[in-house]
Scaffold this motif. Structure first.
Motif, mmCIF file in Angstrom:
data_model
loop_
_atom_site.group_PDB
_atom_site.id
_atom_site.type_symbol
_atom_site.label_atom_id
_atom_site.label_comp_id
_atom_site.label_asym_id
_atom_site.label_seq_id
_atom_site.Cartn_x
_atom_site.Cartn_y
_atom_site.Cartn_z
ATOM 1 N N GLN A 8 0.824 -1.210 0.000
ATOM 2 C CA GLN A 8 0.000 0.000 0.000
ATOM 3 C C GLN A 8 0.860 1.263 0.000
ATOM 4 O O GLN A 8 0.576 2.208 -0.731
ATOM 5 C CB GLN A 8 -0.949 0.002 1.201
ATOM 6 N N TRP A 9 1.900 1.257 0.821
ATOM 7 C CA TRP A 9 2.787 2.418 0.864
ATOM 8 C C TRP A 9 3.503 2.610 -0.464
ATOM 9 O O TRP A 9 3.669 3.741 -0.941
ATOM 10 C CB TRP A 9 3.789 2.302 2.017
ATOM 11 N N PHE A 10 3.946 1.520 -1.058
ATOM 12 C CA PHE A 10 4.624 1.621 -2.350
ATOM 13 C C PHE A 10 3.668 2.183 -3.401
ATOM 14 O O PHE A 10 4.053 3.031 -4.205
ATOM 15 C CB PHE A 10 5.196 0.270 -2.777
ATOM 16 N N CYS A 11 2.414 1.747 -3.380
ATOM 17 C CA CYS A 11 1.413 2.273 -4.317
ATOM 18 C C CYS A 11 1.225 3.772 -4.124
ATOM 19 O O CYS A 11 1.168 4.532 -5.094
ATOM 20 C CB CYS A 11 0.079 1.552 -4.130
ATOM 21 N N PHE A 15 2.198 6.687 -6.882
ATOM 22 C CA PHE A 15 1.233 7.661 -7.379
ATOM 23 C C PHE A 15 1.764 9.087 -7.220
ATOM 24 O O PHE A 15 1.768 9.870 -8.168
ATOM 25 C CB PHE A 15 -0.108 7.508 -6.646
ATOM 26 N N TRP A 16 2.219 9.423 -6.024
ATOM 27 C CA TRP A 16 2.666 10.795 -5.777
ATOM 28 C C TRP A 16 3.965 11.122 -6.505
ATOM 29 O O TRP A 16 4.201 12.278 -6.881
ATOM 30 C CB TRP A 16 2.763 11.079 -4.283
ATOM 31 N N GLU A 17 4.800 10.133 -6.738
ATOM 32 C CA GLU A 17 6.005 10.360 -7.529
ATOM 33 C C GLU A 17 5.605 10.702 -8.961
ATOM 34 O O GLU A 17 6.189 11.595 -9.586
ATOM 35 C CB GLU A 17 6.911 9.119 -7.486
ATOM 36 N N LEU A 54 12.036 7.861 -2.041
ATOM 37 C CA LEU A 54 11.053 7.025 -1.344
ATOM 38 C C LEU A 54 10.573 5.899 -2.248
ATOM 39 O O LEU A 54 10.401 4.759 -1.803
ATOM 40 C CB LEU A 54 9.870 7.867 -0.872
ATOM 41 N N TYR A 55 10.345 6.195 -3.518
ATOM 42 C CA TYR A 55 9.916 5.186 -4.485
ATOM 43 C C TYR A 55 10.940 4.055 -4.551
ATOM 44 O O TYR A 55 10.592 2.883 -4.452
ATOM 45 C CB TYR A 55 9.729 5.835 -5.862
ATOM 46 N N ARG A 91 -1.264 1.414 -10.602
ATOM 47 C CA ARG A 91 -2.524 0.781 -11.001
ATOM 48 C C ARG A 91 -2.393 -0.736 -11.073
ATOM 49 O O ARG A 91 -3.271 -1.456 -10.598
ATOM 50 C CB ARG A 91 -2.991 1.332 -12.345
ATOM 51 N N SER A 92 -1.298 -1.229 -11.614
ATOM 52 C CA SER A 92 -1.137 -2.684 -11.703
ATOM 53 C C SER A 92 -0.999 -3.318 -10.320
ATOM 54 O O SER A 92 -1.534 -4.406 -10.075
ATOM 55 C CB SER A 92 0.059 -3.047 -12.586
ATOM 56 N N LEU A 93 -0.318 -2.632 -9.398
ATOM 57 C CA LEU A 93 -0.174 -3.174 -8.049
ATOM 58 C C LEU A 93 -1.498 -3.135 -7.287
ATOM 59 O O LEU A 93 -1.796 -4.052 -6.517
ATOM 60 C CB LEU A 93 0.904 -2.414 -7.284
#
Length: 100
Positions: A8-11, A15-17, A54-55, A91-93
């Motif tokens: 969830q955090w990676f998603c 997104f924000w990146e 962070l990404y 989106r894929s994750l």
């Protein structure tokens, strides 16, 4: 951090990146070069750089915790370098998480 929260955090970061890339290329850089406002790139670039780190950090964490193959990690890393590609990663994750 469990596997689900890591994903969830990676998603979220992906997104924000992606958003920061759009803002950097679509707003801040034109302001710098067309309106002589270099501060726009300074601040947005700083935020974008932080989100990029962070990404990459969450990508590494997710790769270890979720046992992702090197090929997948490499594709997701290259996606961080291509404008708009982090949106496809996110989106894929999310689809993958919803199917699990």
């Amino acid at each position: 951090m469990n596997n689900e929260s890591c994903l969830q955090w990676f998603c979220r970061v992906a997104f924000w990146e992606g958003v920061s890339t759009v803002i950097l290329f679509g707003i801040a850089m034109p302001l710098k070069y067309l309106a002589d406002m270099p501060a726009a790139v300074t601040y947005v670039g700083w935020v974008h750089g932080l989100l990029f780190m962070l990404y990459v950090g969450f990508l590494a964490l997710a790769a270890v915790k979720l046992g992702w193959a090197f090929k997948r990690v490499a594709i997701f890393f290259v996606a961080s370098l291509v404008p708009l590609a982090p949106f496809f990663v996110e989106r894929s994750l999310r689809r993958e998480a919803a199917a699990a």
